[in-house]
Design a protein around this motif. Structure first.
Motif, PDB file in Angstrom:
ATOM      1  N   THR A  86       1.076  -1.116   0.012  1.00 30.72           N
ATOM      2  CA  THR A  86       0.064  -0.165  -0.155  1.00 30.72           C
ATOM      3  C   THR A  86       0.855   1.204  -0.011  1.00 30.72           C
ATOM      4  O   THR A  86       0.418   2.253  -0.225  1.00 30.72           O
ATOM      5  N   MET A  87       2.320   0.960   0.355  1.00 27.34           N
ATOM      6  CA  MET A  87       3.328   2.104   0.368  1.00 27.34           C
ATOM      7  C   MET A  87       2.777   3.053   1.530  1.00 27.34           C
ATOM      8  O   MET A  87       3.305   4.167   1.464  1.00 27.34           O
ATOM      9  N   THR A  88       2.020   2.691   2.262  1.00 23.93           N
ATOM     10  CA  THR A  88       1.781   3.384   3.434  1.00 23.93           C
ATOM     11  C   THR A  88       2.416   2.979   5.028  1.00 23.93           C
ATOM     12  O   THR A  88       2.615   3.739   5.857  1.00 23.93           O
ATOM     13  N   ASN A  89       2.297   1.301   4.825  1.00 25.17           N
ATOM     14  CA  ASN A  89       2.846   0.930   6.275  1.00 25.17           C
ATOM     15  C   ASN A  89       4.132   0.448   6.270  1.00 25.17           C
ATOM     16  O   ASN A  89       4.484  -0.380   5.094  1.00 25.17           O
ATOM     17  N   GLY A  90       4.881   0.495   7.160  1.00 23.52           N
ATOM     18  CA  GLY A  90       6.487  -0.028   7.048  1.00 23.52           C
ATOM     19  C   GLY A  90       7.033   0.092   8.355  1.00 23.52           C
ATOM     20  O   GLY A  90       6.539   0.387   9.291  1.00 23.52           O
ATOM     21  N   PHE A  91       8.306  -0.524   8.055  1.00 22.41           N
ATOM     22  CA  PHE A  91       9.428  -0.278   9.385  1.00 22.41           C
ATOM     23  C   PHE A  91      10.732  -0.097   8.748  1.00 22.41           C
ATOM     24  O   PHE A  91      10.889  -0.434   7.650  1.00 22.41           O
ATOM     25  N   THR A  92      11.574   0.226   9.734  1.00 20.64           N
ATOM     26  CA  THR A  92      12.821   0.583   9.327  1.00 20.64           C
ATOM     27  C   THR A  92      13.868  -0.426  10.312  1.00 20.64           C
ATOM     28  O   THR A  92      13.626  -0.827  11.334  1.00 20.64           O
ATOM     29  N   LEU A  93      15.149  -1.093   9.311  1.00 25.44           N
ATOM     30  CA  LEU A  93      16.047  -1.755  10.203  1.00 25.44           C
ATOM     31  C   LEU A  93      17.183  -1.181   9.926  1.00 25.44           C
ATOM     32  O   LEU A  93      17.640  -0.678   9.298  1.00 25.44           O
ATOM     33  N   THR A  94      17.999  -1.168  11.309  1.00 26.62           N
ATOM     34  CA  THR A  94      19.408  -0.474  11.625  1.00 26.62           C
ATOM     35  C   THR A  94      20.112  -1.436  12.132  1.00 26.62           C
ATOM     36  O   THR A  94      19.862  -2.179  12.910  1.00 26.62           O
ATOM     37  N   GLY A  95      21.379  -1.097  11.601  1.00 24.50           N
ATOM     38  CA  GLY A  95      22.508  -2.009  12.310  1.00 24.50           C
ATOM     39  C   GLY A  95      23.853  -2.013  11.603  1.00 24.50           C
ATOM     40  O   GLY A  95      24.663  -2.001  12.195  1.00 24.50           O
ATOM     41  N   HIS A  96      23.566  -1.814  10.260  1.00 22.77           N
ATOM     42  CA  HIS A  96      25.002  -1.506   9.593  1.00 22.77           C
ATOM     43  C   HIS A  96      25.319  -0.335   9.796  1.00 22.77           C
ATOM     44  O   HIS A  96      24.878   0.670   9.955  1.00 22.77           O
ATOM     45  N   GLN A  97      26.867  -0.263   9.718  1.00 23.94           N
ATOM     46  CA  GLN A  97      27.719   1.125  10.205  1.00 23.94           C
ATOM     47  C   GLN A  97      28.084   1.623   8.866  1.00 23.94           C
ATOM     48  O   GLN A  97      28.760   2.652   9.018  1.00 23.94           O
ATOM     49  N   GLU A  98      27.956   1.287   7.548  1.00 19.74           N
ATOM     50  CA  GLU A  98      28.347   1.653   6.515  1.00 19.74           C
ATOM     51  C   GLU A  98      27.040   1.585   5.437  1.00 19.74           C
ATOM     52  O   GLU A  98      26.088   1.004   5.693  1.00 19.74           O
ATOM     53  N   GLU A  99      27.516   2.033   4.138  1.00 20.19           N
ATOM     54  CA  GLU A  99      26.491   1.749   3.024  1.00 20.19           C
ATOM     55  C   GLU A  99      26.031   0.594   2.866  1.00 20.19           C
ATOM     56  O   GLU A  99      26.852  -0.427   2.796  1.00 20.19           O
ATOM     57  N   ILE A 100      24.871   0.206   2.716  1.00 18.31           N
ATOM     58  CA  ILE A 100      24.235  -1.163   2.395  1.00 18.31           C
ATOM     59  C   ILE A 100      24.245  -1.196   0.800  1.00 18.31           C
ATOM     60  O   ILE A 100      23.673  -0.385   0.082  1.00 18.31           O
ATOM     61  N   SER A 101      24.741  -2.287   0.116  1.00 16.86           N
ATOM     62  CA  SER A 101      24.948  -2.515  -1.099  1.00 16.86           C
ATOM     63  C   SER A 101      23.996  -3.441  -1.869  1.00 16.86           C
ATOM     64  O   SER A 101      23.473  -3.207  -3.033  1.00 16.86           O
ATOM     65  N   CYS A 102      23.298  -4.333  -0.862  1.00 22.25           N
ATOM     66  CA  CYS A 102      22.572  -5.376  -1.576  1.00 22.25           C
ATOM     67  C   CYS A 102      21.541  -5.822  -0.583  1.00 22.25           C
ATOM     68  O   CYS A 102      21.971  -5.876   0.564  1.00 22.25           O
ATOM     69  N   LEU A 103      20.347  -6.423  -1.266  1.00 21.89           N
ATOM     70  CA  LEU A 103      19.326  -7.171  -0.265  1.00 21.89           C
ATOM     71  C   LEU A 103      18.723  -8.393  -1.179  1.00 21.89           C
ATOM     72  O   LEU A 103      18.749  -8.367  -2.211  1.00 21.89           O
ATOM     73  N   VAL A 104      18.524  -9.271  -0.283  1.00 23.49           N
ATOM     74  CA  VAL A 104      17.744 -10.490  -0.833  1.00 23.49           C
ATOM     75  C   VAL A 104      16.813 -11.141   0.150  1.00 23.49           C
ATOM     76  O   VAL A 104      17.445 -11.217   1.307  1.00 23.49           O
ATOM     77  N   PHE A 105      15.659 -11.406  -0.022  1.00 23.82           N
ATOM     78  CA  PHE A 105      14.796 -12.110   0.811  1.00 23.82           C
ATOM     79  C   PHE A 105      15.322 -13.543   0.869  1.00 23.82           C
ATOM     80  O   PHE A 105      15.534 -14.075  -0.343  1.00 23.82           O
ATOM     81  N   GLY A 106      14.583 -14.391   1.933  1.00 24.98           N
ATOM     82  CA  GLY A 106      14.989 -15.688   1.957  1.00 24.98           C
ATOM     83  C   GLY A 106      13.532 -16.486   2.749  1.00 24.98           C
ATOM     84  O   GLY A 106      12.975 -15.839   3.405  1.00 24.98           O
ATOM     85  N   HIS A 107      13.762 -17.728   2.743  1.00 28.05           N
ATOM     86  CA  HIS A 107      12.684 -18.622   3.410  1.00 28.05           C
ATOM     87  C   HIS A 107      11.391 -17.916   3.377  1.00 28.05           C
ATOM     88  O   HIS A 107      10.739 -17.724   4.395  1.00 28.05           O
ATOM     89  N   ASN A 108      11.026 -17.988   2.118  1.00 34.73           N
ATOM     90  CA  ASN A 108       9.613 -17.369   1.841  1.00 34.73           C
ATOM     91  C   ASN A 108       9.248 -16.183   2.277  1.00 34.73           C
ATOM     92  O   ASN A 108       8.152 -15.702   2.572  1.00 34.73           O
TER      93      ASN A 108
END
Length: 315
Positions: free
Chosen positions: A137-159
């Motif tokens: 819906t582009m209205t509900n979401g959340f933020t994940l933090t923990g990386h100390q530098e730029e994030i380069s890549c993402l991939v989902f797993g386990h369905n």
């Protein structure tokens, strides 16, 4: 595109170039899950080819005010998301190249974008060191933090239950999306430039600036093996549709094909004249697309069939 033989352990040694096109500086490649579209992200936007490849693109996604750095299709192939240095993520209809929405959740360049396997979530990340996860819906979401530098890549797993992220802080983080915590931290010796998950979600591959490609068990976060892949750095990885092969590209301008089970190198392709920055297997497993800093996208297959410079065939 059934006119081409499936790329397998036995046929990978016979790969040859089917077609090529010249774009701006290429940053990412993605096939639509139905196999009918190839998206190429580059400095001037995103070009889409439909049911074939070569010559002029069939559609262009234009509107970003900075280079597009990442591209991903929804599981139903109806939508494509783009991530840009202009700090926005944009959502488009694949049938018409119509822009549907602009997400402005990031404060810096956005490097990568990924859909969850069920299409209900869209994740993005980049220079602000944050992962933004939105529902469709582009209205509900959340933020994940923990990386100390730029994030380069993402991939989902386990369905879609977990998300892996890699960055310049030499770490791959595997996130539990249910409670939004880090499940595992996979340490590397240098910048993580790319991640890929096997279709069944069992394996995770990471490409590192130190030249290595590492294979992990996605469920246990255990290292299976390390491939000393590319002199000068590994930039890109992609699993074949059946998960038996892994392609890697790097700063040595080469594409290497590996057997996943044994870690044996099967073939090496050397047509590019600059680093291989993006790789994508066709969902049917019969073609491999590669994008390079030499501003070309090349299509590889076992049988060379072409018409007016366009690799053709039907699924």
């Amino acid at each position: 595109m059934s006119n081409f033989e499936r790329i397998s352990r036995s046929s990978a040694t016979r790969l040859s170039e089917l077609a090529s096109v010249r774009c701006g500086f290429i940053t990412d490649l993605a096939w639509s899950p139905d196999g009918l579209l190839l998206a190429v992200a580059h400095g001037d936007g995103v070009w889409l080819w439909t049911e074939g490849f070569g010559g002029e693109p069939d559609l262009k996604l234009e509107g970003h005010t900075g280079p597009v750095k990442g591209v991903a299709f929804s599981p139903d192939s109806h939508f494509v998301a783009t991530a840009s240095a202009d700090s926005t993520v944009r959502l488009w209809m694949t049938s018409s190249a119509q822009r549907l929405s602009i997400m402005r959740n990031h404060t810096d360049s956005v490097a990568c974008v990924a859909f969850s396997p069920d299409g209900s979530q869209l994740a993005s990340a980049g220079g602000d060191k944050r992962i933004e996860v939105l529902d469709m819906t582009m209205t509900n979401g959340f933020t994940l933090t923990g990386h100390q530098e730029e994030i380069s890549c993402l991939v989902f797993g386990h369905n879609g239950a977990v998300l892996a992220s890699g960055g310049r802080d030499n770490q791959v983080r595997i996130w539990n999306l249910a409670d939004r915590t880090t499940l595992s931290l996979l340490e590397h010796d240098d910048w993580i430039r790319d991640l890929a998950a096997s279709t069944d979600g069992r394996l995770l591959a990471s490409a590192c600036k130190d030249g290595s490609v590492r294979l992990w068990d996605f469920a246990t976060a255990q290292l299976i093996r390390t491939l000393e892949a590319h002199e000068g750095g590994a930039d890109s990885v992609a699993f074949s549709a059946d998960g038996t092969l892994l392609a890697s590209g790097g700063r040595d301008n080469r594409i290497k094909l590996w057997e996943v089970e044994s870690g044996e190198q099967i073939n090496e392709l050397t047509a590019h004249s600059k680093p291989v920055l993006a790789l994508a297997f066709h969902p049917a497993g019969n073609m491999l697309a590669s994008g390079s800093g030499d501003n070309t996208v090349r299509m590889w297959g076992v049988t060379s069939l072409s018409t007016n410079g366009k690799a053709v065939g039907t699924l």
